[in-house]
Design a protein around this motif. Structure first.
Motif, PDB file in Angstrom:
ATOM      1  N   THR A 150       0.833  -1.205   0.000  1.00  0.00           N
ATOM      2  CA  THR A 150       0.000   0.000   0.000  1.00  0.00           C
ATOM      3  C   THR A 150       0.864   1.249   0.000  1.00  0.00           C
ATOM      4  O   THR A 150       0.644   2.187  -0.785  1.00  0.00           O
ATOM      5  N   ARG A 151       1.873   1.272   0.883  1.00  0.00           N
ATOM      6  CA  ARG A 151       2.746   2.449   0.966  1.00  0.00           C
ATOM      7  C   ARG A 151       3.561   2.638  -0.318  1.00  0.00           C
ATOM      8  O   ARG A 151       3.750   3.768  -0.787  1.00  0.00           O
ATOM      9  N   VAL A 152       4.053   1.531  -0.876  1.00  0.00           N
ATOM     10  CA  VAL A 152       4.844   1.622  -2.107  1.00  0.00           C
ATOM     11  C   VAL A 152       4.004   2.211  -3.234  1.00  0.00           C
ATOM     12  O   VAL A 152       4.436   3.124  -3.953  1.00  0.00           O
ATOM     13  N   ASN A 153       2.795   1.712  -3.388  1.00  0.00           N
ATOM     14  CA  ASN A 153       1.954   2.192  -4.488  1.00  0.00           C
ATOM     15  C   ASN A 153       1.466   3.613  -4.262  1.00  0.00           C
ATOM     16  O   ASN A 153       1.277   4.371  -5.227  1.00  0.00           O
ATOM     17  N   GLU A 154       1.260   3.999  -3.015  1.00  0.00           N
ATOM     18  CA  GLU A 154       0.905   5.393  -2.734  1.00  0.00           C
ATOM     19  C   GLU A 154       2.058   6.316  -3.119  1.00  0.00           C
ATOM     20  O   GLU A 154       1.839   7.401  -3.682  1.00  0.00           O
ATOM     21  N   ALA A 155       3.292   5.898  -2.820  1.00  0.00           N
ATOM     22  CA  ALA A 155       4.453   6.718  -3.168  1.00  0.00           C
ATOM     23  C   ALA A 155       4.612   6.825  -4.681  1.00  0.00           C
ATOM     24  O   ALA A 155       4.945   7.886  -5.224  1.00  0.00           O
ATOM     25  N   ILE A 156       4.364   5.716  -5.397  1.00  0.00           N
ATOM     26  CA  ILE A 156       4.465   5.730  -6.855  1.00  0.00           C
ATOM     27  C   ILE A 156       3.418   6.660  -7.455  1.00  0.00           C
ATOM     28  O   ILE A 156       3.700   7.460  -8.356  1.00  0.00           O
ATOM     29  N   ALA A 157       2.197   6.576  -6.932  1.00  0.00           N
ATOM     30  CA  ALA A 157       1.120   7.438  -7.441  1.00  0.00           C
ATOM     31  C   ALA A 157       1.416   8.906  -7.177  1.00  0.00           C
ATOM     32  O   ALA A 157       1.201   9.767  -8.036  1.00  0.00           O
ATOM     33  N   ALA A 158       1.933   9.206  -5.960  1.00  0.00           N
ATOM     34  CA  ALA A 158       2.248  10.591  -5.622  1.00  0.00           C
ATOM     35  C   ALA A 158       3.348  11.153  -6.512  1.00  0.00           C
ATOM     36  O   ALA A 158       3.370  12.357  -6.806  1.00  0.00           O
ATOM     37  N   ALA A 159       4.261  10.279  -6.960  1.00  0.00           N
ATOM     38  CA  ALA A 159       5.356  10.725  -7.826  1.00  0.00           C
ATOM     39  C   ALA A 159       4.939  10.781  -9.292  1.00  0.00           C
ATOM     40  O   ALA A 159       5.716  11.235 -10.145  1.00  0.00           O
ATOM     41  N   GLY A 160       3.740  10.296  -9.603  1.00  0.00           N
ATOM     42  CA  GLY A 160       3.270  10.324 -10.985  1.00  0.00           C
ATOM     43  C   GLY A 160       3.950   9.301 -11.877  1.00  0.00           C
ATOM     44  O   GLY A 160       3.931   9.426 -13.103  1.00  0.00           O
TER      45      GLY A 160
END
Length: 266
Positions: A150-160
């Motif tokens: 969850t945290r990894v994918n949230e970080a990826i989404a936030a970075a675009g």
């Protein structure tokens, strides 16, 4: 009415009524000065019902007494109820986790493992961004890996950044424990803040199998069977294990788990 009659109607024991009397929670309407017999009135049943209800909610008798006698404000009572709600939710979550563990163990015993044929193949090198955690007890894996993804994918989404391949869980033996990594593939995109970039080495030989099910309760047994199959073929574990999530219920349009289990061997 006698203490026995009142106890029957209130749904509590005579011993508990005596305890309530001792604490001043529910004092008898009358006590015979010679025999000490306690007598109660029907009007006291409402207070008895409230005591039982609050006690069943998990409040201490001291808290119950203060609630009933106005020692707590409405805000205090609301706070106590909120805290109790939080405790109950935590307890329910723990019970659900234990139930899932029992179901998983039953599947192990009954060998209800949806597994396809085993294939020997080479594994490619993977370039990923990830978060890792050291696991001391295997029971930690389920709790840790989900939150990490969850945290990894949230970080990826936030970075675009965009995904260029399926998510991968990587398990590397580390002394008496294990390093678990939740990894995603984003190609040459910049590493999102909070994640680390890593390379999963290629393996010239690996034993693989595909796990397909509505949940992950059987995946531990699937791994056991894969390694046992490797031993039957004269193979031994020789590198980090991979779980490649080809489909998950969290994917758009995903309804079940389709996971490639990949174990490098020698």
């Amino acid at each position: 009415m006698s203490i026995g009659e009142f106890a029957r109607l209130a749904g509590v024991s005579v011993r508990m009524l005596r305890h309530y009397d001792h604490l001043g929670l529910l004092v008898p309407e009358r006590v015979d000065p010679w025999s000490g017999y306690r007598s109660y009135g029907a009007a006291q049943l409402e207070r008895a019902n409230r005591i039982v209800a609050l006690k069943d909610l998990g409040f201490t008798l001291d808290q119950v007494g203060r609630m009933l006698d106005g020692g707590l404000s409405q805000e205090d009572i609301a706070l106590l109820l909120s805290e109790r709600r939080k405790e109950l939710r935590s307890q329910i979550a723990a019970d659900r986790h234990r139930l899932a563990a029992v179901e998983a163990r039953l599947r192990v015993i009954q060998k209800e493992i949806p597994m396809t044929e085993y294939i020997e193949t080479a594994l490619p090198e993977l370039h990923v961004v990830q978060q890792t955690a050291r696991i001391e007890e295997m029971s930690q894996i389920e709790a840790e890996i989900g939150y990490m993804f969850t945290r990894v994918n949230e970080a990826i989404a936030a970075a675009g950044a965009a995904h260029t391949g399926p998510g991968v869980a990587i398990y590397t033996t580390d002394g008496d424990g294990m390093i678990a990594a939740a990894a995603e593939q984003i190609g040459d995109a910049a590493t999102p803040p909070g994640l680390e970039r890593a390379t999963v080495p290629a393996a010239s030989r690996a034993l693989t199998g595909r796990y397909e099910a509505d949940d992950l309760l059987g995946i531990q047994r699937a791994w056991q069977d894969l390694v046992a199959e490797g031993e039957r073929r004269g193979l031994s574990v020789a590198g980090p294990a991979r779980e490649v999530y080809l489909e998950t219920p969290m994917d758009p349009g995903g309804t079940r788990w389709v996971v490639d289990l990949q174990q490098p061997v020698a």
